[in-house]
Write a protein that holds these residues in place. Structure first.
Motif, PDB file in Angstrom:
ATOM      1  N   SER A 157      19.695  26.052   4.979  1.00  0.00           N
ATOM      2  CA  SER A 157      19.418  24.844   5.761  1.00  0.00           C
ATOM      3  C   SER A 157      19.647  23.623   4.884  1.00  0.00           C
ATOM      4  O   SER A 157      19.254  23.605   3.708  1.00  0.00           O
ATOM      5  N   ASP A 158      20.274  22.609   5.435  1.00  0.00           N
ATOM      6  CA  ASP A 158      20.525  21.377   4.694  1.00  0.00           C
ATOM      7  C   ASP A 158      19.238  20.650   4.349  1.00  0.00           C
ATOM      8  O   ASP A 158      19.180  19.907   3.367  1.00  0.00           O
ATOM      9  N   SER A 159      18.207  20.844   5.163  1.00  0.00           N
ATOM     10  CA  SER A 159      16.943  20.158   4.921  1.00  0.00           C
ATOM     11  C   SER A 159      16.075  20.848   3.880  1.00  0.00           C
ATOM     12  O   SER A 159      15.059  20.291   3.461  1.00  0.00           O
ATOM     13  N   ASN A 164      15.828  22.560  11.433  1.00  0.00           N
ATOM     14  CA  ASN A 164      17.239  22.211  11.501  1.00  0.00           C
ATOM     15  C   ASN A 164      18.126  23.295  10.895  1.00  0.00           C
ATOM     16  O   ASN A 164      19.109  23.011  10.195  1.00  0.00           O
ATOM     17  N   GLN A 246      17.589  19.232  14.658  1.00  0.00           N
ATOM     18  CA  GLN A 246      17.553  17.772  14.637  1.00  0.00           C
ATOM     19  C   GLN A 246      18.937  17.149  14.539  1.00  0.00           C
ATOM     20  O   GLN A 246      19.053  15.931  14.636  1.00  0.00           O
ATOM     21  N   GLN A 247      19.951  17.945  14.321  1.00  0.00           N
ATOM     22  CA  GLN A 247      21.308  17.439  14.241  1.00  0.00           C
ATOM     23  C   GLN A 247      22.091  17.889  15.466  1.00  0.00           C
ATOM     24  O   GLN A 247      22.050  19.063  15.841  1.00  0.00           O
ATOM     25  N   GLY A 248      22.822  16.957  16.077  1.00  0.00           N
ATOM     26  CA  GLY A 248      23.551  17.280  17.289  1.00  0.00           C
ATOM     27  C   GLY A 248      24.636  18.313  17.098  1.00  0.00           C
ATOM     28  O   GLY A 248      24.947  19.072  18.018  1.00  0.00           O
ATOM     29  N   ASP A 249      25.218  18.406  15.882  1.00  0.00           N
ATOM     30  CA  ASP A 249      26.295  19.363  15.669  1.00  0.00           C
ATOM     31  C   ASP A 249      25.785  20.790  15.536  1.00  0.00           C
ATOM     32  O   ASP A 249      26.585  21.724  15.454  1.00  0.00           O
ATOM     33  N   LYS A 250      24.464  20.993  15.520  1.00  0.00           N
ATOM     34  CA  LYS A 250      23.894  22.338  15.448  1.00  0.00           C
ATOM     35  C   LYS A 250      23.279  22.790  16.774  1.00  0.00           C
ATOM     36  O   LYS A 250      22.812  23.927  16.869  1.00  0.00           O
TER      37      LYS A 250
END
Length: 304
Positions: A157-159, A164, A246-250
């Motif tokens: 996860s990026d976070s 997310n 929380q990100q639209g691309d996911k």
């Protein structure tokens, strides 16, 4: 002196049960009622399909219950505005691992509950089933805080947390669906002949071999039926995807339908076209596995 009766055709006709009776005139009632209910149930879907091929300006002028103004531009615009390509891929990443993991863990739990008898047998099944008894909204805050506190590597996860991330959404779907599948599979496995397992023990088969070579092959109809249901439920899941991502691309494909809604205006025909696009994968899966799905439901209904 005994009387000898001769069975003449007229006598046989008198003794034969007569068709009809008080209920014969009502035999057509049930088919008619079921047909009417089916049409009422299908009417919104058919209306959405028809209007998805119609121009919004035409329906705004003549109403949705009208005929004409057909176009395929709604599907082209819906695909471009909702960016269905990336979101279909996101749904694939989420749905396939979640379904496979749910079915495998459910088989493990059901095998233990059905094969072995001990004091906390039913309590264990009830523990896994408890997740289905609570509405997800009641667990929103605890799950959100828990996922925010759990740290994971950045490649997950990026976070740096389960928020997310596809892994977090997969885990929450598995947690909520395992109980139902375990309950269905445990009832199915309890009806399997115990002689099979006794013979396997005599032949030296261990628990793992009994599970993989006897139980799983015999549960294929039930697994196919559950696979169809779980694919439909997880693929169409909207609540947890909106909360945990929380990100639209996911976002999965169901959440991407929000991109078709404007701030002050919504083209309902465009949304209907997007909904039809989203429904295509589940329809394909159902028709491909229809025979196994019906067989699984039928066998599950006749098992004790």
């Amino acid at each position: 002196m005994t009387d000898i009766t001769v069975d003449t055709p007229r006598a046989k006709a008198r003794r034969a049960p007569r068709e009809g009776g008080p209920s014969s005139g009502r035999r057509w009632v049930m088919p008619v009622v079921l047909t009417v209910i089916s049409l009422i149930w299908l009417f919104p879907i058919l209306l959405a399909v028809v209007n998805s091929f119609r121009d919004y300006a035409y329906t705004a002028k003549y109403g949705y219950v009208s005929w004409g103004g057909f176009t395929i531009d709604n599907y082209k615009n819906a695909w471009q505005q909702a960016d269905f390509g990336i979101h279909f891929w996101n749904s694939l990443i989420i749905t396939v691992p979640a379904v496979l993991l749910t079915l495998f863990l459910s088989c493990c739990v059901a095998f233990v509950v059905a094969r072995f008898s001990y004091r906390f047998n039913l309590a264990l099944l009830g523990f896994f089933l408890a997740a289905n008894l609570l509405p997800p909204q009641a667990l929103l805050i605890p799950v959100y805080r828990m996922f925010r506190a759990i740290t994971v590597p950045l490649w997950v996860s990026d976070s740096g947390t389960l928020l997310n991330s596809f892994a977090g959404l997969i885990l929450v779907n598995v947690a909520f669906q395992t109980g139902f599948c375990a309950f269905v599979l445990s009832n199915y496995m309890k009806a399997l002949p115990r002689e099979l397992y006794e013979s396997a023990v005599i032949d030296g088969a261990g628990v793992l071999r009994q599970f993989f070579t006897i139980t799983l092959p015999l549960c294929r109809p039930a697994l196919a039926a559950l696979a169809v249901l779980q694919t439909t439920w997880i693929y169409n899941e909207f609540f947890w995807a909106t909360v945990l991502l929380q990100q639209g691309d996911k976002f999965p494909v169901t959440s991407s339908l929000n991109n078709l809604r404007g701030q002050f205006f919504t083209d309902n025909n465009l949304v209907a076209a997007g909904s039809m696009i989203v429904a295509i994968p589940t329809l394909i899966i159902f028709f491909v596995l229809q025979r196994h799905f019906v067989a699984g439901l039928t066998l599950g209904a006749t098992k004790g």
